[in-house]
Design an enzyme around this catalytic site. Structure first.
Site, PDB file in Angstrom:
ATOM      1  N   GLU A 128       7.885   9.280   6.729  1.00 59.66           N
ATOM      2  CA  GLU A 128       6.639  10.015   7.019  1.00 59.66           C
ATOM      3  C   GLU A 128       6.231   9.679   8.434  1.00 59.66           C
ATOM      4  O   GLU A 128       6.932   8.958   9.140  1.00 59.66           O
ATOM      5  CB  GLU A 128       5.551   9.608   6.022  1.00 59.66           C
ATOM      6  CG  GLU A 128       5.225   8.116   6.045  1.00 59.66           C
ATOM      7  CD  GLU A 128       4.184   7.692   5.006  1.00 59.66           C
ATOM      8  OE1 GLU A 128       3.358   8.527   4.631  1.00 59.66           O
ATOM      9  OE2 GLU A 128       4.220   6.520   4.603  1.00 59.66           O
ATOM     10  N   LYS A 147      -2.516   1.983  -0.188  1.00 53.17           N
ATOM     11  CA  LYS A 147      -3.233   2.263   1.060  1.00 53.17           C
ATOM     12  C   LYS A 147      -4.064   1.024   1.373  1.00 53.17           C
ATOM     13  O   LYS A 147      -5.256   0.957   1.071  1.00 53.17           O
ATOM     14  CB  LYS A 147      -4.094   3.521   0.890  1.00 53.17           C
ATOM     15  CG  LYS A 147      -4.360   4.243   2.184  1.00 53.17           C
ATOM     16  CD  LYS A 147      -4.741   5.685   1.933  1.00 53.17           C
ATOM     17  CE  LYS A 147      -5.416   6.303   3.130  1.00 53.17           C
ATOM     18  NZ  LYS A 147      -4.631   6.304   4.356  1.00 53.17           N
ATOM     19  N   ARG A 169      -6.320   7.185  -6.317  1.00 49.39           N
ATOM     20  CA  ARG A 169      -5.428   6.426  -5.435  1.00 49.39           C
ATOM     21  C   ARG A 169      -6.066   5.106  -5.021  1.00 49.39           C
ATOM     22  O   ARG A 169      -5.377   4.075  -4.943  1.00 49.39           O
ATOM     23  CB  ARG A 169      -5.062   7.274  -4.207  1.00 49.39           C
ATOM     24  CG  ARG A 169      -3.937   6.676  -3.385  1.00 49.39           C
ATOM     25  CD  ARG A 169      -3.418   7.641  -2.338  1.00 49.39           C
ATOM     26  NE  ARG A 169      -4.405   7.939  -1.316  1.00 49.39           N
ATOM     27  CZ  ARG A 169      -4.244   8.856  -0.352  1.00 49.39           C
ATOM     28  NH1 ARG A 169      -3.129   9.564  -0.282  1.00 49.39           N
ATOM     29  NH2 ARG A 169      -5.181   9.060   0.538  1.00 49.39           N
TER      30      ARG A 169
HETATM   31  N1  PXG Z   1       0.842   8.870   5.309  1.00 46.85           N
HETATM   32  C1  PXG Z   1       0.130   7.812   5.722  1.00 46.85           C
HETATM   33  C2  PXG Z   1       0.840   6.573   6.104  1.00 46.85           C
HETATM   34  C3  PXG Z   1      -1.267   7.885   5.774  1.00 46.85           C
HETATM   35  O1  PXG Z   1      -1.991   6.847   6.177  1.00 46.85           O
HETATM   36  C4  PXG Z   1      -1.127  10.175   5.008  1.00 46.85           C
HETATM   37  C5  PXG Z   1       0.245  10.036   4.952  1.00 46.85           C
HETATM   38  C6  PXG Z   1      -1.745  11.459   4.540  1.00 46.85           C
HETATM   39  O2  PXG Z   1      -2.336  11.284   3.252  1.00 46.85           O
HETATM   40  P1  PXG Z   1      -3.543  12.181   2.748  1.00 46.85           P
HETATM   41  O3  PXG Z   1      -3.843  11.666   1.399  1.00 46.85           O
HETATM   42  O4  PXG Z   1      -4.687  11.992   3.715  1.00 46.85           O
HETATM   43  O5  PXG Z   1      -3.053  13.580   2.756  1.00 46.85           O
HETATM   44  C7  PXG Z   1      -1.920   9.077   5.408  1.00 46.85           C
HETATM   45  C8  PXG Z   1      -3.414   9.143   5.449  1.00 46.85           C
HETATM   46  C9  PXG Z   1      -6.292   8.611  10.947  1.00 46.85           C
HETATM   47  C10 PXG Z   1      -5.891   8.128   9.611  1.00 46.85           C
HETATM   48  O6  PXG Z   1      -7.254   8.065  11.480  1.00 46.85           O
HETATM   49  C11 PXG Z   1      -5.070   8.881   8.803  1.00 46.85           C
HETATM   50  C12 PXG Z   1      -4.710   8.425   7.533  1.00 46.85           C
HETATM   51  C13 PXG Z   1      -5.154   7.223   7.152  1.00 46.85           C
HETATM   52  C14 PXG Z   1      -5.943   6.469   7.986  1.00 46.85           C
HETATM   53  C15 PXG Z   1      -6.337   6.918   9.221  1.00 46.85           C
HETATM   54  O7  PXG Z   1      -5.638   9.527  11.458  1.00 46.85           O
HETATM   55  N2  PXG Z   1      -3.892   9.245   6.784  1.00 46.85           N
END
Ligand code: PXG
Length: 288
Positions: free
Chosen positions: A184, A151, A52
């Site tokens: 989301e 991301k 990713r």
């Molecule tokens: N949606 C978004 C917009 C995200 O940023 C997720 C879903 C979950 O993805 P993963 O691959 O982790 O299952 C994310 C990712 C935090 C934090 O500090 C969380 C994310 C990114 C940056 C910071 O809580 N989650």
């Protein structure tokens, strides 16, 4: 002991880990990142996170100046140096220092930053009793403007929605897309359960292709549950039997209220609890 932070493979004490104020990562949010978890000193789904990261970089014409295998090695090495077994890893690649103009051709040296730290979990009571969330009025970025699959270091879209949630007393907020469909949450993907089937918005709803989301879809299917990746509306969430969020930091967290409506019984439901147990078995290798 102060944790070490890696910048371009060089280790610095946390306080001394600094990059240029001319870095386009700071000036414009021009860069990409990953947030990962380690369990027992091993990064969970490392290859998926690196896939990713490279895809996000490609989408913004950013070439990551390190081999994938070497980056993976540096991450595990840093976990070891910092003595972190179960932790959180933040991987950041910036465009590098440039001029005070947008032109990325005037930048040089993308900065590769690896931070490892203890994981800051949501309080345990949220896992036991479930979260209350609200729908943010800030919609998710239109994918034709800036794909939510990238991301990128520009997280303002999510931060604005997060602030709306916090101001309403909630630590997460649900975001819709430009069509009014559920997308989301600000840092987590969303699932609902209805009549024993699992539903989650499809990637073309304009969401991050969450690695925990994919893991949970696979676990649910292996468990014999039907999983639909289909467009959802607020109505679907309001009338669901269960709702939960997934993310690397949160893992699986139940949602029991949204927009002042009780979801299902108002308690974390059986499918959510089952999937949470399976997820823990997968990550902690504990067979209950
Ligand atoms: N949606 C978004 C917009 C995200 O940023 C997720 C879903 C979950 O993805 P993963 O691959 O982790 O299952 C994310 C990712 C935090 C934090 O500090 C969380 C994310 C990114 C940056 C910071 O809580 N989650």
């Amino acid at each position: 002991m102060a944790f070490k932070v890696s910048i371009n493979g060089e280790l610095f004490d946390k306080e001394d880990a600094k990059i240029s104020v001319y870095d386009h990562g700071l000036l414009y949010g021009d860069g990409v990142f990953e947030g990962m978890r380690s369990y027992g000193g091993r990064v969970f789904r490392l290859e998926e996170h690196l896939d990713r990261l490279w895809a996000s970089a490609k989408a913004i014409w950013l070439e990551i100046p390190i081999a994938r295998a070497e980056l993976g090695r540096q991450i595990h090495e840093l976990l070891k140096t910092n003595g972190i077994s179960d932790g959180y890893i933040r991987l950041v690649v910036t465009r590098g220092a440039g001029t005070l103009g947008l032109d990325p051709n005037r930048t040089s040296n993308p900065q590769i930053i690896i931070i490892t730290d203890h994981i800051a979990l949501y309080p345990e009571e949220f896992y036991e009793n479930g979260l209350e969330i609200v729908t943010a009025s800030t919609i998710r970025n239109h994918s034709a403007a800036l794909s939510p699959r990238i991301k990128s270091l520009n997280y303002l879209n999510n931060i604005l929605a997060k602030i709306e949630g916090l101001r309403a007393g909630c630590i997460e907020a649900m975001m819709l897309n430009h069509k009014g469909e559920v997308a989301e949450c600000t840092g987590d993907n969303i699932f609902i359960v209805r009549h024993g089937s699992v539903y989650t918005p499809p990637l073309d709803a304009g969401i991050l292709d969450g690695i925990t989301r994919q893991t949970v879809i696979t676990l649910a299917r292996e468990e014999g549950l039907t999983v639909h990746e289909s467009a959802l509306t607020k109505y679907d969430v309001y009338t669901a039997d269960e709702c939960f969020l997934t993310g690397s930091a949160a893992e699986i967290i139940p949602v029991v209220r949204i927009d002042d409506r009780v979801i299902g019984s108002g308690r974390p439901g059986p499918v959510t609890r089952d999937l949470t147990r399976l997820f823990h078995e997968l990550t902690r290798h504990v067979v209950l």
